[in-house]
Enzyme design. Structure first.
Site, PDB file in Angstrom:
ATOM      1  N   SER A 206       0.823  -1.212   0.000  1.00 11.88           N
ATOM      2  CA  SER A 206       0.000   0.000   0.000  1.00 11.88           C
ATOM      3  C   SER A 206       0.863   1.271   0.000  1.00 11.88           C
ATOM      4  O   SER A 206       2.042   1.244   0.390  1.00 11.88           O
ATOM      5  CB  SER A 206      -0.899  -0.006   1.232  1.00 11.88           C
ATOM      6  OG  SER A 206      -0.099   0.034   2.388  1.00 11.88           O
ATOM      7  N   GLU A 227       6.372  -0.526  -5.303  1.00 12.03           N
ATOM      8  CA  GLU A 227       5.260  -0.765  -6.236  1.00 12.03           C
ATOM      9  C   GLU A 227       3.986  -0.670  -5.416  1.00 12.03           C
ATOM     10  O   GLU A 227       3.699  -1.553  -4.590  1.00 12.03           O
ATOM     11  CB  GLU A 227       5.391  -2.137  -6.886  1.00 12.03           C
ATOM     12  CG  GLU A 227       6.669  -2.227  -7.700  1.00 12.03           C
ATOM     13  CD  GLU A 227       6.618  -3.278  -8.787  1.00 12.03           C
ATOM     14  OE1 GLU A 227       7.444  -3.191  -9.699  1.00 12.03           O
ATOM     15  OE2 GLU A 227       5.774  -4.180  -8.727  1.00 12.03           O
ATOM     16  N   CYS A 261      -3.804  -4.468  -7.988  1.00 17.35           N
ATOM     17  CA  CYS A 261      -3.268  -3.112  -8.041  1.00 17.35           C
ATOM     18  C   CYS A 261      -3.706  -2.434  -9.326  1.00 17.35           C
ATOM     19  O   CYS A 261      -3.887  -1.229  -9.352  1.00 17.35           O
ATOM     20  CB  CYS A 261      -1.749  -3.132  -7.935  1.00 17.35           C
ATOM     21  SG  CYS A 261      -0.964  -4.204  -9.135  1.00 17.35           S
TER      22      CYS A 261
HETATM   23  P1  NAD Z   1       0.492  -3.550   2.959  1.00 15.74           P
HETATM   24  O1  NAD Z   1       1.185  -2.261   2.723  1.00 15.74           O
HETATM   25  O2  NAD Z   1      -0.489  -3.631   4.050  1.00 15.74           O
HETATM   26  O3  NAD Z   1       1.547  -4.720   3.228  1.00 15.74           O
HETATM   27  C1  NAD Z   1       2.574  -5.026   2.303  1.00 15.74           C
HETATM   28  C2  NAD Z   1       3.728  -5.680   3.051  1.00 15.74           C
HETATM   29  O4  NAD Z   1       4.346  -4.725   3.889  1.00 15.74           O
HETATM   30  C3  NAD Z   1       3.318  -6.848   3.932  1.00 15.74           C
HETATM   31  O5  NAD Z   1       4.266  -7.882   3.783  1.00 15.74           O
HETATM   32  C4  NAD Z   1       3.338  -6.242   5.328  1.00 15.74           C
HETATM   33  O6  NAD Z   1       3.550  -7.181   6.353  1.00 15.74           O
HETATM   34  C5  NAD Z   1       4.524  -5.299   5.206  1.00 15.74           C
HETATM   35  N1  NAD Z   1       4.558  -4.200   6.173  1.00 15.74           N
HETATM   36  C6  NAD Z   1       3.523  -3.621   6.817  1.00 15.74           C
HETATM   37  N2  NAD Z   1       3.971  -2.619   7.611  1.00 15.74           N
HETATM   38  C7  NAD Z   1       5.311  -2.558   7.454  1.00 15.74           C
HETATM   39  C8  NAD Z   1       6.352  -1.715   7.971  1.00 15.74           C
HETATM   40  N3  NAD Z   1       6.093  -0.718   8.829  1.00 15.74           N
HETATM   41  N4  NAD Z   1       7.616  -1.933   7.565  1.00 15.74           N
HETATM   42  C9  NAD Z   1       7.904  -2.906   6.674  1.00 15.74           C
HETATM   43  N5  NAD Z   1       6.977  -3.741   6.158  1.00 15.74           N
HETATM   44  C10 NAD Z   1       5.691  -3.557   6.525  1.00 15.74           C
HETATM   45  O7  NAD Z   1      -0.183  -3.932   1.556  1.00 15.74           O
HETATM   46  P2  NAD Z   1      -1.102  -5.194   1.210  1.00 15.74           P
HETATM   47  O8  NAD Z   1      -2.438  -5.018   1.849  1.00 15.74           O
HETATM   48  O9  NAD Z   1      -0.341  -6.454   1.421  1.00 15.74           O
HETATM   49  O10 NAD Z   1      -1.254  -5.023  -0.375  1.00 15.74           O
HETATM   50  C11 NAD Z   1      -2.267  -4.291  -0.988  1.00 15.74           C
HETATM   51  C12 NAD Z   1      -1.694  -3.048  -1.627  1.00 15.74           C
HETATM   52  O11 NAD Z   1      -0.626  -3.404  -2.491  1.00 15.74           O
HETATM   53  C13 NAD Z   1      -2.699  -2.335  -2.516  1.00 15.74           C
HETATM   54  O12 NAD Z   1      -2.598  -0.956  -2.291  1.00 15.74           O
HETATM   55  C14 NAD Z   1      -2.241  -2.675  -3.921  1.00 15.74           C
HETATM   56  O13 NAD Z   1      -2.612  -1.734  -4.894  1.00 15.74           O
HETATM   57  C15 NAD Z   1      -0.765  -2.766  -3.750  1.00 15.74           C
HETATM   58  N6  NAD Z   1      -0.144  -3.578  -4.800  1.00 15.74           N
HETATM   59  C16 NAD Z   1       0.624  -2.956  -5.737  1.00 15.74           C
HETATM   60  C17 NAD Z   1       1.192  -3.692  -6.768  1.00 15.74           C
HETATM   61  C18 NAD Z   1       2.020  -3.026  -7.835  1.00 15.74           C
HETATM   62  O14 NAD Z   1       2.652  -3.733  -8.592  1.00 15.74           O
HETATM   63  N7  NAD Z   1       2.038  -1.717  -7.934  1.00 15.74           N
HETATM   64  C19 NAD Z   1       0.991  -5.065  -6.817  1.00 15.74           C
HETATM   65  C20 NAD Z   1       0.226  -5.674  -5.822  1.00 15.74           C
HETATM   66  C21 NAD Z   1      -0.330  -4.912  -4.819  1.00 15.74           C
END
Ligand code: NAD
Length: 458
Positions: A206, A227, A261
């Site tokens: 995110s 990403e 995404c």
């Molecule tokens: P998220 O940001 O909640 O989590 C992503 C990862 O970050 C997880 O592994 C989580 O445990 C980790 N994380 C959380 N807090 C952290 C911190 N403080 N420090 C380090 N790591 C931390 O996202 P999500 O819910 O897993 O994914 C959904 C989001 O991802 C959506 O916004 C979607 O659009 C995006 N996404 C983007 C792409 C792309 O290619 N642009 C692809 C897939 C998903």
């Protein structure tokens, strides 16, 4: 212990040992010590490992699809599709890595030679999302490993079993555990991983987490790729086959229960065909089967993360308050004998950019459709966003499409297609959709640093 919950049943299906600061430190140290040997291993050997990894995925596809569905709730056929797509991506990396990383002679005259070499970054962290765990993980760890890096891979806490399967298959394929180590846990495990002196941080997730990571790394000179999310628009021109465009876009908006995404998140339709397009779109959406993700034929599974239902409800309530109308869906749906949270695929009209549903990522099966008077208005609305992951145009006119797509700010643009990723093309975002890229030959080079060789023979 990290509890793994099946989003369809609401039941805990596994408990997995979580990493802590000490275990993450240890994995980092082992990776650091082992990486030079891995980098010195012939590329042909590294390629052979990834080829074996591919064979394992192919032979275990059904089992892996079932595991993926059990922890993210993705309808089974869509889990299979992800694995099939993964094989194609691996094939691309297998075919292109040697050529891409070959040392390039760029000048050779009067005893002076100049060449560009590619060195691995070293130890890289790969923090991954849950919505396409095979895709977003492999976009990073496959080329990173092939380029000679060690990878500390943190799967999402909502796709942990898949992450552990990936690790097992890589080990079976000959990748040493020190070279590919999993970091298991939620946000705190990710934050602890950031504290290690890694040489690169490759994140998918995110915007909020991406920005927090950028802040955490701000004082360090570490290669950083993010990403992130999107609010991807599509413009439907007045010359389209309305039924075909509606079918393609309904799938682009609702596939993976809208949790992609690059899901279509906003649709602008030329006013002259607005009503017929919306009718066809709603008909299509009403045909989507909602239910148990393990049942063949299910198209809409449970939300992977139940709290997201509140985000969807808030966007719908905000839109309705400001005058929007729900044509279908708009609420949660109970599925007999299952305790997960399902959200009905939802179509809103009467929307505008004062509404959250047209501005903020929904990441669920809801879509707003807005009429526009002409191409200029469509471009202005498509670009009225903080994001820029993908954007599309539907028209029979190639020239018109090219002109429109040249004006939109997005990493990927589509003509008469949507919600599509190709291993041959770079995957990147503009603005809040992120920095850096994966895929294509650039997405191989990105896991290396170029080394400039100035060689005088005498
Ligand atoms: P998220 O940001 O909640 O989590 C992503 C990862 O970050 C997880 O592994 C989580 O445990 C980790 N994380 C959380 N807090 C952290 C911190 N403080 N420090 C380090 N790591 C931390 O996202 P999500 O819910 O897993 O994914 C959904 C989001 O991802 C959506 O916004 C979607 O659009 C995006 N996404 C983007 C792409 C792309 O290619 N642009 C692809 C897939 C998903």
């Amino acid at each position: 212990m990290l509890k793994i919950t099946n989003p369809a049943t609401g039941k805990v299906i596994a408990e997995v040992l979580e990493d802590n600061a000490a275990s993450i430190r240890r994995k980092y140290q082992l990776a650091r010590a082992a990486q030079p040997l891995w980098a010195a291993t012939a590329l042909s050997k590294r390629l052979a490992c990834i080829r074996k990894f591919r064979e394992q995925i192919e032979s275990r596809k059904e089992e892996l699809a079932a595991i993926l569905t059990s922890e993210v709730g993705k309808p089974l056929q869509q889990s299979r599709n992800e694995l099939n797509g993964l094989l194609g991506r691996i094939d691309f990396f297998l075919a292109e890595t040697k050529k891409t990383l070959k040392t390039r002679k760029v000048f050779d005259q009067d005893g002076m030679r100049e060449q560009i070499g590619h060195e691995p970054l070293g130890v890289v962290a790969n923090i991954s999302a849950w919505n396409y765990p095979y895709f977003v993980g492999a976009n990073v760890f496959v080329p990173a490993l092939l380029a000679g890096n060690a990878v500390l891979y943190k799967p999402s806490e909502f796709a942990t079993r898949t992450g552990l399967e990936i690790a097992e298959m890589l080990y079976e394929s000959g990748i040493p555990p020190a070279i590919f180590a999993t970091v298991i846990g939620a946000g705190p495990a990710g934050a602890a991983l950031l504290k290690q002196p890694v040489d690169g941080l490759f994140f998918t997730g995110s915007v909020a987490t991406g920005k927090a990571i950028a802040r955490a790394l701000a004082g360090r000179l570490v290669k950083l790729q993010l990403e992130l999310g999107g609010k991807d628009p599509v413009y439907v021109c007045n010359d389209v086959d309305v039924v075909a465009a509606a079918a393609g876009l309904a799938d682009g908006a609702m596939y993976n229960t809208g949790q992609s995404c690059c899901s279509v998140e906003r649709i602008y339709v030329h006013a002259s065909i607005f009503d017929s397009f919306v009718d066809a779109f709603v008909r299509e959406v009403k045909g989507f089967r909602i239910g148990d993700p393990t049942a063949e034929g299910t198209y809409i599974g449970p939300l992977t993360r139940a709290p997201q239902a509140r985000v969807l409800e808030a966007q719908i309530a905000d839109a309705k308050k400001k005058g929007a109308k729900v044509l279908t869906g708009g609420k949660r749906r109970k599925v007999p004998k299952l305790n997960g949270v399902w959200f009905e695929p939802t179509v809103l009209v009467g929307v505008n950019h004062s509404m959250a549903v047209m501005r903020d990522e929904s990441f669920g099966p809801i879509i707003g459709i807005q009429p526009v008077q002409d191409d200029a208005e469509a471009v202005a609305l498509m670009n009225d966003t903080a994001y820029g992951l993908t954007a599309g145009v539907y028209t029979k006119d190639a020239e018109r499409a090219e002109k429109l797509l040249a004006q939109v700010h997005a990493g990927s643009v589509y003509w008469n297609c949507c919600d599509r990723v190709s291993p041959r093309l770079p995957w990147s975002g503009v603005g809040d959709s992120g920095i850096g890229l994966t895929l294509s030959t650039y997405g191989i080079e990105t896991f290396t640093r170029p080394k400039a060789w100035h060689l005088r023979s005498a």
